[in-house]
Scaffold this active site. Structure first.
Site, PDB file in Angstrom:
ATOM      1  N   LYS A 283       0.864  -1.188   0.000  1.00 14.30           N
ATOM      2  CA  LYS A 283       0.000   0.000   0.000  1.00 14.30           C
ATOM      3  C   LYS A 283       0.893   1.229   0.000  1.00 14.30           C
ATOM      4  CE  LYS A 283      -3.802   2.104   2.686  1.00 14.30           C
ATOM      5  NZ  LYS A 283      -4.676   1.967   3.883  1.00 14.30           N
TER       6      LYS A 283
ATOM      7  N   SER B  56      -9.684   1.988   3.019  1.00 19.46           N
ATOM      8  CA  SER B  56      -8.820   2.799   2.177  1.00 19.46           C
ATOM      9  C   SER B  56      -7.777   1.971   1.432  1.00 19.46           C
ATOM     10  CB  SER B  56      -8.099   3.839   3.033  1.00 19.46           C
ATOM     11  OG  SER B  56      -7.212   3.202   3.961  1.00 19.46           O
TER      12      SER B  56
ATOM     13  N   SER C  70     -10.019  -0.667   7.283  1.00 23.79           N
ATOM     14  CA  SER C  70      -9.505  -0.469   5.922  1.00 23.79           C
ATOM     15  C   SER C  70      -8.773  -1.659   5.331  1.00 23.79           C
ATOM     16  CB  SER C  70      -8.595   0.757   5.876  1.00 23.79           C
ATOM     17  OG  SER C  70      -9.346   1.923   6.105  1.00 23.79           O
TER      18      SER C  70
END
Length: 492
Positions: A76, A151, A175
């Protein structure tokens, strides 16, 4: 090879059926083919990936390989990676190249993984749909007109489309678990403090926790084992020895027909009330029936303060965000406006241009609740609610070993459907946020499809440091079902 499990990839590398360079090339080619449709990656680093893959092949040839040596992975874009762009999904950091590796990146690099690139995310990890990225929304591989969840939606979409077999994410209010559920992959958020936050760009420091995405619980275990461990550079890192989170999965059950005999699964009444879509409820109840056949029993438990989790979270997390993001002012860090009249004007324009609407909204909320005269009324009261919610979980775990329920009240919605209504967007995390407030671990695993043919996720929650059991409970279910093996058409 694309649909191979981690165990199968390991065997293929160790027996010479393939090489790490060939494996990296295979997945890089898929990324370059699928990313224009999905926008799951912000950065693709082919040259570096092939260099790391060649080094992994050399380790394998020396018989020096571990479980992850030569396995492709994506990070990420919230994790700092030395010499690689780290944007956090924001214009504010659009040109930031980190001079060092985050703890998670360093640990996995030492384990021999091959980083293929950095995945798309909601700006500064603020969002439930992955629509808040400066680099555009990520699309759900099951239906490109829908969101993948946020997210960490880029990481979830990348694993779902088999652009990469493994990916990292972070979970501040759900998330990892929410996008895992909405894209049909497995995702785990460990106990808060288990994985160091060093080098992870902070949103809300007392909530942020690194996690893992993979096709199955069995594949998540070795990645989580490699990421964990005490780190003196993070004051919230727990001083605990490293663990093998796959040890329960490797255990041979006493009764193979009922491997979960004796396991008590708690069902919170608050997770099955009004607001839960009927198709999601049906998939969850079918999964619970499967668990009963595996020998587990279900008991009703109560989390009476769980309904207050969202208001408490949206006081505490923005408060922490408002302080964490104050450093991005165009002077110390981040984007600086090209034109300004004086110092105040430079601050205003730099932050106004660099931050998106959702980040600005949360900074304003956080600044307000921390301001003189409102601290006791909002921030202090929310901290007290956090303690009550944590106590609820402690009481519930006196009656059960694992808590089960939905991850999200609905399946993934259409892109843009909730962008004008932040409160409706926040409510999509209603079943995940309380787990972050309590600091306990949670895992999401695929358990069926909704009426719209979109994936549904089952959430399992354990007591502190119960990750090995959670992964085992998820694994036993995945041994008798094939939801985690289903692939979207785009991944064919």
């Amino acid at each position: 090879m694309i649909d191979s499990s981690l165990t199968e990839l390991r065997a293929a590398l160790d027996t010479g059926k393939t090489t790490s360079v060939e494996l990296a090339t295979l997945f890089l080619d898929r990324i370059e083919r699928l990313n224009p449709d999905l926008n799951a990656f912000i950065t693709i680093d082919r040259e570096r990936a092939l260099r790391e893959a060649a080094a992994a092949d050399a380790r394998i040839a020396r018989k020096d390989a571990g479980p992850l040596t030569g396995i492709p992975l994506a990070h990420k874009d919230v994790f700092c990676t030395e010499g690689v762009l780290t944007t956090c999904g924001s214009k504010m950091l659009a040109n930031f190249v980190s001079p060092y590796d985050a703890h998670v990146v360093g640990k996995l690099r030492n384990a021999g993984v091959v980083m293929l690139g950095k995945t798309n995310m909601d700006e500064f990890a603020m969002g439930s749909s992955n629509e808040n990225s400066h680099f555009g929304a990520t699309k759900n591989p099951w239906d490109v007109t829908r969101i993948p969840g946020g997210s960490s939606g880029g990481s979830a979409a990348a694993v779902a489309a088999r652009m990469v077999p493994l990916a990292t994410g972070t979970d501040t209010g759900g998330s990892v678990r929410q996008p895992a559920a909405m894209t049909g992959v497995t995702g785990i958020k460990p106990t808060y403090g288990t994985v160091s936050r060093y080098g992870m760009i902070a949103y809300a420091s007392s909530f942020d926790q690194a996690g893992v995405f993979a096709a199955s619980a069995e594949d998540c275990a070795p990645v989580l084992s490699a990421m964990c461990g005490f780190d003196p550079r993070d004051s919230t890192s727990l001083e605990r020895p490293g663990e093998d989170y796959g040890r329960e999965i490797a255990r041979t059950p006493t009764d193979p027909e009922k491997p979960l005999a004796g396991l008590r699964i708690g069902l919170p009444v608050e997770f099955f009330g009004e607001g839960l879509a009927n198709d999601v409820r049906a998939a969850i109840e079918a999964a619970l029936d499967a668990y009963r056949k595996l020998g587990a029993t279900t008991v009703e438990v109560a989390l009476p303060n769980a309904k207050l989790a969202i208001p408490a979270y949206y006081v505490l997390a923005p408060a922490e965000a408002s302080t964490n993001l104050s450093r991005f002012d165009g002077v110390r860090y981040g984007h600086r406006a090209a034109e300004y009249t004086d110092l105040d004007d430079m601050y205003r324009k730099s932050r106004g241009e660099g931050f998106g609407a959702e980040v600005q909204r949360r900074i304003l909320i956080g600044t307000y609740v921390l301001s003189h005269g409102y601290y006791d009324a909002y921030y202090l009261k929310a901290q007290k609610l956090r303690r009550l919610i944590a106590s609820d979980f402690a009481h519930a775990f006196e009656a059960c070993d694992v808590i089960a329920g939905p991850v999200s009240p609905t399946t993934a919605w259409k892109l843009g459907a909730k962008t004008d209504d932040p409160v409706q967007m926040y409510l999509s995390d209603i079943y995940t946020i309380a787990i972050n407030l309590a600091g306990v671990p949670g895992v999401s695993l695929p358990c069926g499809f909704g009426a719209d043919a979109m994936p549904v996720g089952l959430q399992l929650v354990g007591n502190h440091f119960d990750e090995a059991r959670l992964l085992d409970v998820a694994h036993r279910y995945q041994q008798v079902t094939d939801w985690h093996r289903r692939r979207p058409e785009i991944a064919a």
